[in-house]
Design a protein around this motif. Sequence first.
Motif, PDB file in Angstrom:
ATOM      1  N   ASP A  30     -32.251  42.671 -67.988  1.00 43.55           N
ATOM      2  CA  ASP A  30     -33.454  43.445 -68.301  1.00 43.55           C
ATOM      3  C   ASP A  30     -33.973  43.069 -69.684  1.00 43.55           C
ATOM      4  O   ASP A  30     -35.181  42.901 -69.887  1.00 43.55           O
ATOM      5  CB  ASP A  30     -33.145  44.943 -68.228  1.00 43.55           C
ATOM      6  CG  ASP A  30     -34.396  45.796 -68.327  1.00 43.55           C
ATOM      7  OD1 ASP A  30     -35.387  45.484 -67.626  1.00 43.55           O
ATOM      8  OD2 ASP A  30     -34.392  46.785 -69.095  1.00 43.55           O
ATOM      9  N   GLY A  31     -33.060  42.904 -70.646  1.00 42.28           N
ATOM     10  CA  GLY A  31     -33.469  42.489 -71.996  1.00 42.28           C
ATOM     11  C   GLY A  31     -34.094  41.101 -71.993  1.00 42.28           C
ATOM     12  O   GLY A  31     -35.091  40.862 -72.681  1.00 42.28           O
ATOM     13  N   LEU A  32     -33.522  40.178 -71.211  1.00 42.77           N
ATOM     14  CA  LEU A  32     -34.094  38.838 -71.097  1.00 42.77           C
ATOM     15  C   LEU A  32     -35.490  38.904 -70.496  1.00 42.77           C
ATOM     16  O   LEU A  32     -36.417  38.253 -70.989  1.00 42.77           O
ATOM     17  CB  LEU A  32     -33.183  37.953 -70.240  1.00 42.77           C
ATOM     18  CG  LEU A  32     -33.698  36.546 -69.942  1.00 42.77           C
ATOM     19  CD1 LEU A  32     -33.841  35.741 -71.226  1.00 42.77           C
ATOM     20  CD2 LEU A  32     -32.778  35.845 -68.957  1.00 42.77           C
ATOM     21  N   GLY A  33     -35.643  39.708 -69.462  1.00 39.80           N
ATOM     22  CA  GLY A  33     -36.962  39.861 -68.834  1.00 39.80           C
ATOM     23  C   GLY A  33     -37.971  40.478 -69.780  1.00 39.80           C
ATOM     24  O   GLY A  33     -39.131  40.054 -69.829  1.00 39.80           O
ATOM     25  N   PHE A  51     -35.594  43.322 -65.610  1.00 41.11           N
ATOM     26  CA  PHE A  51     -34.649  42.915 -64.570  1.00 41.11           C
ATOM     27  C   PHE A  51     -35.401  42.466 -63.319  1.00 41.11           C
ATOM     28  O   PHE A  51     -35.055  41.444 -62.711  1.00 41.11           O
ATOM     29  CB  PHE A  51     -33.704  44.075 -64.232  1.00 41.11           C
ATOM     30  CG  PHE A  51     -32.746  43.757 -63.123  1.00 41.11           C
ATOM     31  CD1 PHE A  51     -31.598  43.030 -63.373  1.00 41.11           C
ATOM     32  CD2 PHE A  51     -33.001  44.179 -61.830  1.00 41.11           C
ATOM     33  CE1 PHE A  51     -30.710  42.722 -62.354  1.00 41.11           C
ATOM     34  CE2 PHE A  51     -32.124  43.884 -60.805  1.00 41.11           C
ATOM     35  CZ  PHE A  51     -30.974  43.157 -61.063  1.00 41.11           C
ATOM     36  N   CYS A  52     -36.416  43.216 -62.928  1.00 38.53           N
ATOM     37  CA  CYS A  52     -37.218  42.848 -61.752  1.00 38.53           C
ATOM     38  C   CYS A  52     -37.889  41.494 -61.964  1.00 38.53           C
ATOM     39  O   CYS A  52     -37.960  40.679 -61.038  1.00 38.53           O
ATOM     40  CB  CYS A  52     -38.271  43.912 -61.462  1.00 38.53           C
ATOM     41  SG  CYS A  52     -37.570  45.467 -60.875  1.00 38.53           S
ATOM     42  N   LEU A  53     -38.378  41.237 -63.198  1.00 36.66           N
ATOM     43  CA  LEU A  53     -38.999  39.947 -63.497  1.00 36.66           C
ATOM     44  C   LEU A  53     -37.985  38.820 -63.346  1.00 36.66           C
ATOM     45  O   LEU A  53     -38.277  37.798 -62.706  1.00 36.66           O
ATOM     46  CB  LEU A  53     -39.584  39.943 -64.912  1.00 36.66           C
ATOM     47  CG  LEU A  53     -40.137  38.598 -65.388  1.00 36.66           C
ATOM     48  CD1 LEU A  53     -41.354  38.203 -64.559  1.00 36.66           C
ATOM     49  CD2 LEU A  53     -40.470  38.644 -66.858  1.00 36.66           C
ATOM     50  N   VAL A  54     -36.796  38.986 -63.911  1.00 37.35           N
ATOM     51  CA  VAL A  54     -35.765  37.942 -63.815  1.00 37.35           C
ATOM     52  C   VAL A  54     -35.362  37.727 -62.359  1.00 37.35           C
ATOM     53  O   VAL A  54     -35.241  36.584 -61.901  1.00 37.35           O
ATOM     54  CB  VAL A  54     -34.540  38.294 -64.695  1.00 37.35           C
ATOM     55  CG1 VAL A  54     -33.388  37.348 -64.432  1.00 37.35           C
ATOM     56  CG2 VAL A  54     -34.925  38.256 -66.172  1.00 37.35           C
ATOM     57  N   ALA A  55     -35.166  38.821 -61.612  1.00 39.82           N
ATOM     58  CA  ALA A  55     -34.814  38.688 -60.194  1.00 39.82           C
ATOM     59  C   ALA A  55     -35.923  37.969 -59.437  1.00 39.82           C
ATOM     60  O   ALA A  55     -35.661  37.107 -58.589  1.00 39.82           O
ATOM     61  CB  ALA A  55     -34.549  40.064 -59.586  1.00 39.82           C
ATOM     62  N   GLY A  56     -37.174  38.286 -59.757  1.00 42.61           N
ATOM     63  CA  GLY A  56     -38.308  37.612 -59.119  1.00 42.61           C
ATOM     64  C   GLY A  56     -38.355  36.125 -59.468  1.00 42.61           C
ATOM     65  O   GLY A  56     -38.620  35.284 -58.596  1.00 42.61           O
TER      66      GLY A  56
END
Length: 193
Positions: A30-33, A51-56
């Motif tokens: 989440d922090g990375l995103g 987190f959603c951005l990284v997962a995407g």
Amino acid sequence: MKNTLTRGLTNLLPMVLSIWLFWSLFISLDGLGKLLLDIVGVKAAFVGAGFCLVAGLVFVAGLLFSVSPIAWVYGWIENQLMKFPLFKSVYGSIRDIASLMNRDGQPKTQKTVLVKQANGSFVVGFIMSDSAPQPLADALPEGDWVPVLFQLSYQIAGVTSLVKRDDLIFVDWSFEDAMRFNLTAGISNSKEA
């Protein structure tokens, strides 16, 4: 009192550590995103947006790697980086571990076996591949040799031996349960075991 404390610790510790591990992973991703969102000047709309951005992004990367030209370019870059010995060692190890999680379309070749020792005892092992690599097969005496992993207790490491298929006793035991048995030196017995 000591037994009650031990029972509580034995039951709670695995759950608490597992939740902590997954929560830490969630917070890190989440922090990375959020960092990526900040770079492009977008404010995170809700907790977990990063987190959603990284997962995407990982999902999109998976889609892109199914396209031949992108996979070819990535393969070329990978081959160029593999010319550096330190990178080759680190990257190769991480790639091998990651590939264990992705077995799409590949049959599970890990089979649980027993191998009789010289003193009459038996060792639990795992067939990791249906055949020995060709350079080893060429160097070994005649026979059907297979690589067998003997997992060391309480360690991720193990010892791989080449054993003749005729010397193996196949066991109807799932890889996961047998691995748990080996990793914990038999302390952890699942109901299926």
